[in-house]
Design a protein around this motif. Structure first.
Motif, mmCIF file in Angstrom:
data_model
loop_
_atom_site.group_PDB
_atom_site.id
_atom_site.type_symbol
_atom_site.label_atom_id
_atom_site.label_comp_id
_atom_site.label_asym_id
_atom_site.label_seq_id
_atom_site.Cartn_x
_atom_site.Cartn_y
_atom_site.Cartn_z
ATOM 1 N N SER A 19 0.831 -1.206 0.000
ATOM 2 C CA SER A 19 0.000 0.000 0.000
ATOM 3 C C SER A 19 0.863 1.254 0.000
ATOM 4 O O SER A 19 0.631 2.182 -0.781
ATOM 5 C CB SER A 19 -0.920 -0.005 1.215
ATOM 6 O OG SER A 19 -1.628 1.206 1.305
ATOM 7 N N GLN A 20 1.876 1.279 0.869
ATOM 8 C CA GLN A 20 2.772 2.425 0.927
ATOM 9 C C GLN A 20 3.549 2.586 -0.379
ATOM 10 O O GLN A 20 3.766 3.707 -0.846
ATOM 11 C CB GLN A 20 3.733 2.297 2.109
ATOM 12 C CG GLN A 20 3.056 2.414 3.446
ATOM 13 C CD GLN A 20 2.387 3.760 3.633
ATOM 14 O OE1 GLN A 20 2.940 4.799 3.308
ATOM 15 N NE2 GLN A 20 1.173 3.742 4.159
ATOM 16 N N PHE A 21 3.952 1.471 -0.974
ATOM 17 C CA PHE A 21 4.688 1.531 -2.240
ATOM 18 C C PHE A 21 3.813 2.092 -3.352
ATOM 19 O O PHE A 21 4.261 2.914 -4.154
ATOM 20 C CB PHE A 21 5.212 0.138 -2.611
ATOM 21 C CG PHE A 21 6.011 0.136 -3.880
ATOM 22 C CD1 PHE A 21 7.293 0.653 -3.907
ATOM 23 C CD2 PHE A 21 5.479 -0.379 -5.052
ATOM 24 C CE1 PHE A 21 8.040 0.655 -5.085
ATOM 25 C CE2 PHE A 21 6.214 -0.378 -6.224
ATOM 26 C CZ PHE A 21 7.493 0.142 -6.242
ATOM 27 N N ARG A 22 2.546 1.672 -3.396
ATOM 28 C CA ARG A 22 1.632 2.187 -4.420
ATOM 29 C C ARG A 22 1.405 3.687 -4.246
ATOM 30 O O ARG A 22 1.332 4.431 -5.226
ATOM 31 C CB ARG A 22 0.312 1.435 -4.378
ATOM 32 C CG ARG A 22 0.439 0.031 -4.920
ATOM 33 C CD ARG A 22 -0.907 -0.671 -4.979
ATOM 34 N NE ARG A 22 -0.731 -2.060 -5.316
ATOM 35 C CZ ARG A 22 -0.987 -3.071 -4.502
ATOM 36 N NH1 ARG A 22 -1.462 -2.855 -3.297
ATOM 37 N NH2 ARG A 22 -0.782 -4.311 -4.892
ATOM 38 N N LYS A 23 1.281 4.137 -3.003
ATOM 39 C CA LYS A 23 1.125 5.574 -2.744
ATOM 40 C C LYS A 23 2.359 6.330 -3.223
ATOM 41 O O LYS A 23 2.251 7.393 -3.826
ATOM 42 C CB LYS A 23 0.906 5.829 -1.251
ATOM 43 C CG LYS A 23 -0.455 5.416 -0.762
ATOM 44 C CD LYS A 23 -0.583 5.676 0.716
ATOM 45 C CE LYS A 23 -1.881 5.143 1.269
ATOM 46 N NZ LYS A 23 -1.975 5.334 2.732
ATOM 47 N N LYS A 59 4.570 9.593 -9.823
ATOM 48 C CA LYS A 59 4.020 9.768 -11.175
ATOM 49 C C LYS A 59 3.381 11.151 -11.327
ATOM 50 O O LYS A 59 3.515 11.788 -12.346
ATOM 51 C CB LYS A 59 3.003 8.672 -11.452
ATOM 52 C CG LYS A 59 2.563 8.574 -12.880
ATOM 53 C CD LYS A 59 1.670 7.372 -13.081
ATOM 54 C CE LYS A 59 1.290 7.201 -14.530
ATOM 55 N NZ LYS A 59 0.447 6.024 -14.730
ATOM 56 N N GLN A 60 2.722 11.622 -10.271
ATOM 57 C CA GLN A 60 2.080 12.943 -10.309
ATOM 58 C C GLN A 60 3.129 14.052 -10.373
ATOM 59 O O GLN A 60 2.927 15.068 -11.021
ATOM 60 C CB GLN A 60 1.191 13.146 -9.093
ATOM 61 C CG GLN A 60 -0.067 12.322 -9.130
ATOM 62 C CD GLN A 60 -0.877 12.443 -7.860
ATOM 63 O OE1 GLN A 60 -0.477 13.103 -6.910
ATOM 64 N NE2 GLN A 60 -2.027 11.783 -7.828
ATOM 65 N N GLU A 61 4.263 13.875 -9.698
ATOM 66 C CA GLU A 61 5.331 14.873 -9.711
ATOM 67 C C GLU A 61 5.940 15.001 -11.101
ATOM 68 O O GLU A 61 6.340 16.075 -11.509
ATOM 69 C CB GLU A 61 6.406 14.532 -8.696
ATOM 70 C CG GLU A 61 5.966 14.731 -7.258
ATOM 71 C CD GLU A 61 7.022 14.329 -6.257
ATOM 72 O OE1 GLU A 61 8.123 13.920 -6.675
ATOM 73 O OE2 GLU A 61 6.745 14.419 -5.056
ATOM 74 N N VAL A 62 6.030 13.892 -11.817
ATOM 75 C CA VAL A 62 6.608 13.916 -13.155
ATOM 76 C C VAL A 62 5.699 14.686 -14.104
ATOM 77 O O VAL A 62 6.167 15.429 -14.972
ATOM 78 C CB VAL A 62 6.838 12.473 -13.684
ATOM 79 C CG1 VAL A 62 7.213 12.468 -15.140
ATOM 80 C CG2 VAL A 62 7.883 11.787 -12.835
ATOM 81 N N LYS A 63 4.391 14.564 -13.954
ATOM 82 C CA LYS A 63 3.431 15.267 -14.819
ATOM 83 C C LYS A 63 3.441 16.762 -14.558
ATOM 84 O O LYS A 63 3.186 17.536 -15.461
ATOM 85 C CB LYS A 63 2.017 14.720 -14.590
ATOM 86 C CG LYS A 63 1.815 13.335 -15.122
ATOM 87 C CD LYS A 63 0.394 12.882 -14.925
ATOM 88 C CE LYS A 63 0.184 11.486 -15.458
ATOM 89 N NZ LYS A 63 -1.194 11.046 -15.254
ATOM 90 N N SER A 64 3.707 17.189 -13.340
ATOM 91 C CA SER A 64 3.655 18.619 -13.021
ATOM 92 C C SER A 64 4.871 19.362 -13.476
ATOM 93 O O SER A 64 5.916 18.953 -13.629
ATOM 94 C CB SER A 64 3.553 18.880 -11.531
ATOM 95 O OG SER A 64 2.889 17.938 -10.828
#
Length: 64
Positions: free
Chosen positions: A49-53, A59-64
């Motif tokens: 769970s922690q790894f998926r978070k 992934k969100q940081e790369v998009k921003s």
């Protein structure tokens, strides 16, 4: 969860260029861990769970 699955991070060739195979670390032995114990399964779920978070945040940081 009785079957053990390989980690995606561990399946690739992650050695830096020029690293010698003769200096590879020996494989660890997990024979003393009961893979069917409820505590082990709970720990595995928590770690996954922690790894998926972490992965979704990364992934969100790369998009921003």
């Amino acid at each position: 969860m009785s079957e053990r699955q390989g980690s995606g991070a561990m399946s690739g060739n992650s050695k830096p260029a020029g690293q010698d195979d003769s200096k590879a670390a020996p494989e660890e032995d997990f024979a003393d861990i009961d893979m069917k114990a409820p505590e082990t399964e709970k720990a595995a779920v928590a770690i996954q769970s922690q790894f998926r978070k972490f992965q979704s945040k990364k992934k969100q940081e790369v998009k921003s």
